[in-house]
Structure formats: C-alpha cells, structure tokens
Design a protein around this motif. Sequence first.
Motif, PDB file in Angstrom:
ATOM      1  N   VAL A 176      41.583  43.501  41.623  1.00 57.79           N
ATOM      2  CA  VAL A 176      40.551  42.450  41.651  1.00 57.79           C
ATOM      3  C   VAL A 176      40.063  42.234  43.081  1.00 57.79           C
ATOM      4  O   VAL A 176      38.865  42.104  43.337  1.00 57.79           O
ATOM      5  CB  VAL A 176      41.096  41.138  41.047  1.00 57.79           C
ATOM      6  N   LYS A 177      40.992  42.228  44.036  1.00 58.60           N
ATOM      7  CA  LYS A 177      40.603  42.032  45.442  1.00 58.60           C
ATOM      8  C   LYS A 177      39.749  43.203  45.938  1.00 58.60           C
ATOM      9  O   LYS A 177      38.726  42.988  46.601  1.00 58.60           O
ATOM     10  CB  LYS A 177      41.859  41.868  46.315  1.00 58.60           C
ATOM     11  N   LEU A 181      35.887  42.759  47.178  1.00 55.56           N
ATOM     12  CA  LEU A 181      35.499  43.181  48.529  1.00 55.56           C
ATOM     13  C   LEU A 181      34.375  44.212  48.467  1.00 55.56           C
ATOM     14  O   LEU A 181      33.446  44.180  49.288  1.00 55.56           O
ATOM     15  CB  LEU A 181      36.707  43.750  49.279  1.00 55.56           C
ATOM     16  N   MET A 213      35.767  34.755  35.248  1.00 54.56           N
ATOM     17  CA  MET A 213      35.396  33.780  36.282  1.00 54.56           C
ATOM     18  C   MET A 213      34.002  34.073  36.819  1.00 54.56           C
ATOM     19  O   MET A 213      33.556  35.219  36.816  1.00 54.56           O
ATOM     20  CB  MET A 213      36.366  33.858  37.468  1.00 54.56           C
ATOM     21  N   PHE A 215      31.847  33.412  40.422  1.00 56.61           N
ATOM     22  CA  PHE A 215      31.989  33.021  41.824  1.00 56.61           C
ATOM     23  C   PHE A 215      30.625  32.727  42.422  1.00 56.61           C
ATOM     24  O   PHE A 215      29.878  33.652  42.744  1.00 56.61           O
ATOM     25  CB  PHE A 215      32.631  34.151  42.645  1.00 56.61           C
ATOM     26  N   TYR A 221      37.681  30.653  46.905  1.00 58.83           N
ATOM     27  CA  TYR A 221      38.435  31.911  46.964  1.00 58.83           C
ATOM     28  C   TYR A 221      37.598  33.019  47.598  1.00 58.83           C
ATOM     29  O   TYR A 221      38.083  33.788  48.435  1.00 58.83           O
ATOM     30  CB  TYR A 221      38.897  32.349  45.566  1.00 58.83           C
ATOM     31  N   ASP A 224      37.359  32.468  51.344  1.00 60.74           N
ATOM     32  CA  ASP A 224      38.620  32.802  52.003  1.00 60.74           C
ATOM     33  C   ASP A 224      38.796  34.329  52.092  1.00 60.74           C
ATOM     34  O   ASP A 224      39.152  34.863  53.153  1.00 60.74           O
ATOM     35  CB  ASP A 224      39.782  32.170  51.221  1.00 60.74           C
ATOM     36  N   LEU A 225      38.517  35.005  50.996  1.00 60.70           N
ATOM     37  CA  LEU A 225      38.615  36.476  50.948  1.00 60.70           C
ATOM     38  C   LEU A 225      37.712  37.110  52.005  1.00 60.70           C
ATOM     39  O   LEU A 225      38.103  38.010  52.755  1.00 60.70           O
ATOM     40  CB  LEU A 225      38.205  36.944  49.546  1.00 60.70           C
ATOM     41  N   ARG A 228      39.018  36.330  55.640  1.00 59.18           N
ATOM     42  CA  ARG A 228      40.207  37.121  55.959  1.00 59.18           C
ATOM     43  C   ARG A 228      39.837  38.584  56.174  1.00 59.18           C
ATOM     44  O   ARG A 228      40.358  39.256  57.061  1.00 59.18           O
ATOM     45  CB  ARG A 228      41.227  37.040  54.817  1.00 59.18           C
TER      46      ARG A 228
END
Lengths: 248, 248
Positions: A176-177, A181, A213, A215, A221, A224-225, A228
């Motif tokens: 998912v990350k 990205l 979901m 976004f 989230y 933040d992603l 980072r």
Amino acid sequence: MTYCLSLHCSEGLVFLSDSRTTAGIDNVTLHPKMRIYEREGDRVLCILSSGNLSITQSVSAFIDRDMERAVGEAGGCCLMNQHNLYETARYVGERIREVRHLDADALRQGGLDFNINLIVGGQIGSQPPEIYQVYAEGNAIHASRESPFLQIGELKYGKPILDRGFTYDTPLHEAVKFGLLSLDSTAKSNLSVGTPFELFCYRAGDLRVSHRMVFPEDHPYLKDLRDRWQNGLIQLVHEIPPLDCLLR
Amino acid sequence: MTYCLSLHCSEGLVFLSDSRTTAGIDNVTLHPKMRIYEREGDRVLCILSSGNLSITQSVSAFIDRDMERAVGEAGGCCLMNQHNLYETARYVGERIREVRHLDADALRQGGLDFNINLIVGGQIGSQPPEIYQVYAEGNAIHASRESPFLQIGELKYGKPILDRGFTYDTPLHEAVKFGLLSLDSTAKSNLSVGTPFELFCYRAGDLRVSHRMVFPEDHPYLKDLRDRWQNGLIQLVHEIPPLDCLLR
C-alpha cells in the motif's frame, strides 16, 4: 490524464487511482476511476479505468445493463457470473468491443483515438486473486509473480519506485505504501494527476470489501507519508558518498 | 530513445547523458550525446542532444563547419564567438533551422517528424553559468532558480527524484548524485536508456573542463550508488508507518 495501478503480492491485491479528468486545461473535473463489485463470500472485483471518459462510462453502463438483465427472468452472462478472472477480463473486453462498434467510427471522424485501458482484478471463490490489464482492443494480459504490478494512464513517473522496491513477496501493508508513493510522485510531477486518491486494499481470501479509503489532498496519513518520503529521500542522497574527484 | 539532463545550482552546472540510440529494437547502438567545447579561460560550452540521430549529427557538422570558417580568413559567426549564452543557444537554434530547411520535407515524406531537442549550457567569461533547452523549431528557454533543471528525451521516469530533492541551492557534489540517480532510475525502468553514462560537472568560474567522466555499467561508483539507493529506498518505505486499518 489519469494514473491507476494495481499491485499483486502474496498476501493480496492493492488498487489505487487518482480522480482527475481533463479535457483541455480549462475543463478539469473529478470522476471516480475505481469501481468495486462485491458479492460477499462469493467474489470481489475491482475495475480501474483510464482513457476517454465517454468510452469508460459506456463500458460501465453496459456492465450494469447486463447485471440487471442477469438477475431478471432472462438471465444471461454478466460481470458477476463468470467462471474465473480470465473470463471476467474477457467479458469486460467484449463490452469494450461493443462500445468500439458503437463509437469508434464517429470518434475517428472527430480526430479522436478509441482510447481506453482498464485494470480488472479481484478474487472469485477459492481461486487465487489475479489482476488483468484489458486493452482498447478487448484483449487482456495478467500480472505474474515476476511482473507483479500493472499501471494504466500516466505511468512513467511512478514506475521507478515500484521497479526498485516492490515484489510479489512485499507484505500487503508495505505494498500500500509503495502504491501511494508511486501515485503521489506522479501527482507531484504531473499536474494532470491529482487527489483525491482512492485505495482498495484486498486481503486474499476475504471475499468482501474491507479496506477502502479515499485520500483528499490534506489527509493526515498522505501528508505524513509525503513528508517522510521527501525528507528521507534527501537524507538518503546525502548519505551516498560523493565522487572523490569533486571534493578535491 | 535517449535521456539527457542538466542541473543548474548555485555552485555550477551538471550535464548527464546516456549513450543508447535505437532505430527499432534490432538496431541498438552507442553514440555520444554530449559534446563539450572549451577555450580555457574564455568559455566552456556543453551540448546534449536527443531525437533523430541524423538531425543531431547534421547540427554538429554545421557547428564544426562554422568554427573552421571562423578561424580562417573569412571569419564569421560560430558557436565559440557569441556574446552570451542566449545568443549561443539562438545560434544553435539557427543551425537546427538550417537542417530543417535541408531535410524536413524529405523526412515528412518518409513519415518521420523533424525530431530534435538540445540542451546548451556553460559559461562565458565573467557572465553567470546558464543552461538552455533548444527546440526543434530553433527557439529556446533557459532554466532558472525556480526551475533549475532541464530534461530531454525519455524524461518522465527520472523527474520525480529531481522534483522531490533537487533545488538551486543543492551543493554541486549532491547535484551530481541526484542527476546520476535520475539517469539510473530511467535506465532501470526503460530498456531504451542505458549505460555508459557521461557526466560533465562544471564548477562556476572554472572556465575549463575539469570533471568529465564516463560510467560503464559496472563502474564501482555507479554500482555503489545504485545499491545504496535501492536498499535505502526499501528501508525508507519500511520506516513509514502503515495504515492503521491494515494492521487490525
């Protein structure tokens, strides 16, 4: 433009799409590019779409038409009663051909290509989850353990991150990350791809829609992603030793 | 295809190019896409090229022809005697127009576009360093503090890393790393872009060619950069917290 992607890993499937549709820079609107079809305990299917909006909407309309017919007395073939995912993808391809028959000549006369690309994936009963890309011609290919992701639309910006890090063995929550990205990098580098992003994360064997979901741009989230990633990436480059000759 | 890029930072300029040229998948050859012109203490110029190889080679041939004439009795205008970088870029644009006059009709009859993109940059005397993109039509734009890099050819794969991390204030030795990562990411995601990579790193005020390198596929620095990037990137994704709902 559009960017949609689907990742296939051992624990399940990830589907992601942006929501921006453009017909010239003056006409930027939001349209969902992710459609989910669920019959709990039997099958879950997800369709991602890119290309000409009138074509993708016509394909959806024909899919809905067949589903209404299938539950009526006439019965018949529809998206939700195919034997396996290959036949499901081919069924969707047939709907594309139906729209082509209806519209391709008129579009060509207006100087427009018959432009559509779909990703069709999910799970049927006890069969393994799969994802397919269905082309404008109605034919299809599936992802595999060696080529575990599919992309449609504005796909180049978000490919390197997947090529570097995502494999079939990546855990689902990591996948998912990687997907977010890839999508967010594309949105940053190309104005025609933008939030809200839609996510559907499917865990193999679930046979229901558990993790879906949306976004928006300011989702905590996502922010933040993004932070980072941006900071980590600069730090990572910083930690790579420079070429000796440049320090002399 | 080709991928070339140039980065403009406060300490100087970075020029990078791959070396792969394709005319169909059966005809993959290596050709330099970076040409450097130096008159020590006076000026250093670098030209990066993408597009139709016969067009870029004709432009180079015309540049060389004018330089030979300029040193002879006839004198005349050439690449190395322009007043500033804007006029240098326009001079190169004029050479593109000369080739267009010669070849564009014949190419069109063969179904080929007149496809060329150049980056022209460097420094002349005490003027600040600059980089320009020169289009197939012969017009040009320059990079700026706000948009400090230029890309030609297969540019999408390598743009996100630059968008995320590179700015005008990035130190020169860091800029080289961003450029190499952008180029290497493109080569990994697109088979038509490949090593050897050529690098020319120019420090503002040098007025000579000090840092020029070629990186073959197995160059130790390139391999180390690639490994650190790949591992660091996976680690970075790993350190981002997963979505809560996926852990339940």
